[in-house]
Design a protein around this motif. Structure first.
Motif, PDB file in Angstrom:
ATOM      1  N   ILE A  42     -49.366  94.846   4.035  1.00  0.00           N
ATOM      2  CA  ILE A  42     -50.135  93.605   4.068  1.00  0.00           C
ATOM      3  C   ILE A  42     -51.225  93.790   5.110  1.00  0.00           C
ATOM      4  O   ILE A  42     -50.938  93.999   6.291  1.00  0.00           O
ATOM      5  N   LEU A  43     -52.489  93.742   4.667  1.00  0.00           N
ATOM      6  CA  LEU A  43     -53.628  93.939   5.563  1.00  0.00           C
ATOM      7  C   LEU A  43     -54.649  92.826   5.367  1.00  0.00           C
ATOM      8  O   LEU A  43     -54.838  92.340   4.254  1.00  0.00           O
ATOM      9  N   ARG A  44     -55.333  92.475   6.445  1.00  0.00           N
ATOM     10  CA  ARG A  44     -56.502  91.607   6.315  1.00  0.00           C
ATOM     11  C   ARG A  44     -57.568  92.405   5.577  1.00  0.00           C
ATOM     12  O   ARG A  44     -57.665  93.623   5.734  1.00  0.00           O
ATOM     13  N   SER A  45     -58.376  91.746   4.758  1.00  0.00           N
ATOM     14  CA  SER A  45     -59.364  92.454   3.937  1.00  0.00           C
ATOM     15  C   SER A  45     -60.349  93.250   4.788  1.00  0.00           C
ATOM     16  O   SER A  45     -60.718  94.368   4.431  1.00  0.00           O
ATOM     17  N   GLU A  46     -60.771  92.714   5.936  1.00  0.00           N
ATOM     18  CA  GLU A  46     -61.728  93.443   6.769  1.00  0.00           C
ATOM     19  C   GLU A  46     -61.116  94.709   7.359  1.00  0.00           C
ATOM     20  O   GLU A  46     -61.799  95.718   7.562  1.00  0.00           O
ATOM     21  N   LEU A  47     -59.807  94.695   7.608  1.00  0.00           N
ATOM     22  CA  LEU A  47     -59.133  95.895   8.108  1.00  0.00           C
ATOM     23  C   LEU A  47     -59.038  96.951   7.007  1.00  0.00           C
ATOM     24  O   LEU A  47     -59.279  98.130   7.243  1.00  0.00           O
ATOM     25  N   LYS A  48     -58.744  96.518   5.793  1.00  0.00           N
ATOM     26  CA  LYS A  48     -58.686  97.459   4.678  1.00  0.00           C
ATOM     27  C   LYS A  48     -60.047  98.106   4.453  1.00  0.00           C
ATOM     28  O   LYS A  48     -60.148  99.316   4.242  1.00  0.00           O
ATOM     29  N   GLU A  49     -61.119  97.306   4.514  1.00  0.00           N
ATOM     30  CA  GLU A  49     -62.473  97.842   4.348  1.00  0.00           C
ATOM     31  C   GLU A  49     -62.791  98.858   5.437  1.00  0.00           C
ATOM     32  O   GLU A  49     -63.393  99.901   5.169  1.00  0.00           O
ATOM     33  N   ALA A  50     -62.384  98.586   6.673  1.00  0.00           N
ATOM     34  CA  ALA A  50     -62.628  99.523   7.777  1.00  0.00           C
ATOM     35  C   ALA A  50     -61.870 100.835   7.555  1.00  0.00           C
ATOM     36  O   ALA A  50     -62.401 101.913   7.840  1.00  0.00           O
ATOM     37  N   LYS A  53     -63.738 102.870   4.888  1.00  0.00           N
ATOM     38  CA  LYS A  53     -64.942 103.481   5.458  1.00  0.00           C
ATOM     39  C   LYS A  53     -64.589 104.664   6.353  1.00  0.00           C
ATOM     40  O   LYS A  53     -65.247 105.698   6.325  1.00  0.00           O
ATOM     41  N   GLN A  54     -63.558 104.511   7.167  1.00  0.00           N
ATOM     42  CA  GLN A  54     -63.136 105.593   8.059  1.00  0.00           C
ATOM     43  C   GLN A  54     -62.660 106.793   7.251  1.00  0.00           C
ATOM     44  O   GLN A  54     -62.981 107.932   7.582  1.00  0.00           O
ATOM     45  N   ASN A  55     -61.925 106.554   6.180  1.00  0.00           N
ATOM     46  CA  ASN A  55     -61.468 107.648   5.323  1.00  0.00           C
ATOM     47  C   ASN A  55     -62.645 108.348   4.659  1.00  0.00           C
ATOM     48  O   ASN A  55     -62.646 109.574   4.528  1.00  0.00           O
ATOM     49  N   GLN A  56     -63.650 107.592   4.254  1.00  0.00           N
ATOM     50  CA  GLN A  56     -64.845 108.198   3.650  1.00  0.00           C
ATOM     51  C   GLN A  56     -65.580 109.064   4.665  1.00  0.00           C
ATOM     52  O   GLN A  56     -66.029 110.160   4.347  1.00  0.00           O
ATOM     53  N   ARG A  57     -65.674 108.586   5.906  1.00  0.00           N
ATOM     54  CA  ARG A  57     -66.334 109.384   6.955  1.00  0.00           C
ATOM     55  C   ARG A  57     -65.552 110.660   7.236  1.00  0.00           C
ATOM     56  O   ARG A  57     -66.135 111.691   7.533  1.00  0.00           O
ATOM     57  N   ALA A  58     -64.233 110.592   7.144  1.00  0.00           N
ATOM     58  CA  ALA A  58     -63.395 111.762   7.410  1.00  0.00           C
ATOM     59  C   ALA A  58     -63.577 112.841   6.349  1.00  0.00           C
ATOM     60  O   ALA A  58     -63.304 114.010   6.602  1.00  0.00           O
ATOM     61  N   LEU A  59     -64.070 112.473   5.171  1.00  0.00           N
ATOM     62  CA  LEU A  59     -64.290 113.445   4.107  1.00  0.00           C
ATOM     63  C   LEU A  59     -65.595 114.218   4.277  1.00  0.00           C
ATOM     64  O   LEU A  59     -65.824 115.201   3.598  1.00  0.00           O
ATOM     65  N   ILE A  60     -66.455 113.792   5.198  1.00  0.00           N
ATOM     66  CA  ILE A  60     -67.729 114.471   5.422  1.00  0.00           C
ATOM     67  C   ILE A  60     -67.518 115.568   6.466  1.00  0.00           C
ATOM     68  O   ILE A  60     -67.026 115.313   7.563  1.00  0.00           O
ATOM     69  N   LEU A  61     -67.891 116.787   6.130  1.00  0.00           N
ATOM     70  CA  LEU A  61     -67.751 117.921   7.034  1.00  0.00           C
ATOM     71  C   LEU A  61     -68.809 117.864   8.131  1.00  0.00           C
ATOM     72  O   LEU A  61     -69.886 117.305   7.934  1.00  0.00           O
ATOM     73  N   PRO A  62     -68.539 118.491   9.286  1.00  0.00           N
ATOM     74  CA  PRO A  62     -69.514 118.483  10.376  1.00  0.00           C
ATOM     75  C   PRO A  62     -70.877 119.028   9.952  1.00  0.00           C
ATOM     76  O   PRO A  62     -71.907 118.611  10.450  1.00  0.00           O
ATOM     77  N   SER A  63     -70.930 119.950   9.002  1.00  0.00           N
ATOM     78  CA  SER A  63     -72.197 120.524   8.543  1.00  0.00           C
ATOM     79  C   SER A  63     -72.956 119.560   7.639  1.00  0.00           C
ATOM     80  O   SER A  63     -74.052 119.857   7.193  1.00  0.00           O
ATOM     81  N   GLY A  64     -72.358 118.417   7.331  1.00  0.00           N
ATOM     82  CA  GLY A  64     -73.002 117.441   6.465  1.00  0.00           C
ATOM     83  C   GLY A  64     -72.565 117.563   5.018  1.00  0.00           C
ATOM     84  O   GLY A  64     -72.922 116.745   4.197  1.00  0.00           O
ATOM     85  N   GLY A  65     -71.791 118.577   4.690  1.00  0.00           N
ATOM     86  CA  GLY A  65     -71.305 118.759   3.327  1.00  0.00           C
ATOM     87  C   GLY A  65     -70.126 117.854   3.037  1.00  0.00           C
ATOM     88  O   GLY A  65     -69.617 117.175   3.919  1.00  0.00           O
TER      89      GLY A  65
END
Length: 76
Positions: A42-50, A53-65
């Motif tokens: 059970i999560l507040r919607s704004e926490l789920k959105e965060a 977003k954090q998971n999407q950022r984690a998929l980006i490699l340091p080289s930008g790939g």
């Protein structure tokens, strides 16, 4: 979307195992209580959105790939 009116101390039941209860209503704010099995998240919607977003950022490699491009850096 289902829209229901509930008063203080009234509940809504979802499925067999989730209960949402109106605990209090005060000055435009509603406090809800949730009863659910421990395996239900059970999560507040704004926490789920965060988290998304954090998971999407984690998929980006340091080289930008992208993570999908990672296989190019390894020999077969």
């Amino acid at each position: 979307m289902l829209i229901l009116s509930r008063r203080e101390e009234e509940s809504v039941v979802i499925g067999e195992d989730i209960i949402i209860k109106v605990v209090s209503i005060d000055k435009g704010s509603v406090k809800l209580g949730f009863e659910a099995p421990p395996h239900k998240v059970i999560l507040r919607s704004e926490l789920k959105e965060a988290i998304v977003k954090q998971n999407q950022r984690a998929l980006i490699l340091p080289s930008g790939g992208q993570l999908e491009d990672l296989s190019k850096h390894f020999k077969s």
